[in-house]
Write a protein that holds these residues in place. Structure first.
Motif, PDB file in Angstrom:
ATOM      1  N   ARG A   1       2.322   3.815 -52.497  1.00 25.26           N
ATOM      2  CA  ARG A   1       0.866   3.915 -52.593  1.00 25.26           C
ATOM      3  C   ARG A   1       0.511   5.197 -53.357  1.00 25.26           C
ATOM      4  NH1 ARG A   1      -2.367   6.795 -49.852  1.00 25.26           N
ATOM      5  NH2 ARG A   1      -0.899   7.193 -48.167  1.00 25.26           N
TER       6      ARG A   1
ATOM      7  N   ALA B   1      -3.543   3.254 -61.921  1.00 24.23           N
ATOM      8  CA  ALA B   1      -2.873   2.739 -60.723  1.00 24.23           C
ATOM      9  C   ALA B   1      -3.690   3.148 -59.513  1.00 24.23           C
ATOM     10  CB  ALA B   1      -1.456   3.298 -60.625  1.00 24.23           C
TER      11      ALA B   1
ATOM     12  N   ALA C   1      -1.593  -1.219 -63.001  1.00 26.56           N
ATOM     13  CA  ALA C   1      -0.191  -0.828 -62.866  1.00 26.56           C
ATOM     14  C   ALA C   1       0.331  -1.171 -61.477  1.00 26.56           C
ATOM     15  CB  ALA C   1      -0.020   0.663 -63.129  1.00 26.56           C
ATOM     16  N   LYS C   2       1.490  -1.775 -61.431  1.00 25.20           N
ATOM     17  CA  LYS C   2       2.159  -2.100 -60.169  1.00 25.20           C
ATOM     18  C   LYS C   2       3.049  -0.916 -59.787  1.00 25.20           C
ATOM     19  CE  LYS C   2       0.562  -6.299 -60.276  1.00 25.20           C
ATOM     20  NZ  LYS C   2      -0.846  -6.292 -60.123  1.00 25.20           N
ATOM     21  N   THR C   3       2.976  -0.495 -58.540  1.00 27.27           N
ATOM     22  CA  THR C   3       3.773   0.640 -58.077  1.00 27.27           C
ATOM     23  C   THR C   3       4.563   0.248 -56.831  1.00 27.27           C
ATOM     24  OG1 THR C   3       1.989   1.517 -56.689  1.00 27.27           O
ATOM     25  CG2 THR C   3       2.048   2.256 -58.981  1.00 27.27           C
ATOM     26  N   HIS C   4       5.600   1.018 -56.546  1.00 27.54           N
ATOM     27  CA  HIS C   4       6.433   0.760 -55.372  1.00 27.54           C
ATOM     28  C   HIS C   4       5.965   1.550 -54.161  1.00 27.54           C
ATOM     29  CE1 HIS C   4       9.290  -1.665 -57.584  1.00 27.54           C
ATOM     30  NE2 HIS C   4       9.214  -0.774 -58.549  1.00 27.54           N
TER      31      HIS C   4
END
Length: 136
Positions: A26, A11, A21-24
């Motif tokens: 930073r 990520a 990977a997508k994260t909410h």
């Protein structure tokens, strides 16, 4: 470069490459393999927190400051880079990101902001109210 090792970007970003990977928020998650005698420098935004978990080998952060196998170093960052050298061929996990600065409360598989939110999560689990990720 020069056979120094590999960085798998899980990520975040490293050297203009982005992890899948997508994260909410930073954050960065890097799986690092570094050969003995080489140094790795990771650009981290000023103010971010970084954690290095050493899976194997031995890392040196500064003169006579070493990380041993299964040790973890947590650093608050006032600069823009994290740098370490491999005293031995090493594998580590590097995590970094902006501190959330909010309360954390953990129980079982849940981490929330309060005890009430933990109770709500258990109730949601019991009554199958978690979102399902199915294609429609």
């Amino acid at each position: 470069p020069n056979g120094a090792g590999t960085v798998r970007i899980i990520a975040g970003e490293f050297q203009q490459r982005v992890g899948v990977a997508k994260t909410h928020t930073r954050i960065g998650v890097l799986d690092v393999r570094i050969q003995a005698g080489h140094t790795l420098e990771i650009g981290i935004a000023a103010g971010d927190t970084a954690i290095v978990y050493l899976r194997s080998g031995r890392l040196e952060f500064a003169a006579d400051e070493y990380l041993e196998v299964q040790d973890m170093a947590m650093m608050s960052n006032r600069e823009a880079d994290l740098s370490f050298s491999a005293a031995e061929t090493s594998q580590c996990l590097v995590l970094f990101g902006e501190p959330l600065i909010e309360p954390l409360f953990g129980r079982g598989p849940f981490v929330m902001n309060s005890y009430d939110e933990i109770l709500q999560a258990y109730d949601d689990l019991k009554h199958q109210r978690f979102l399902s990720h199915t294609k429609q």
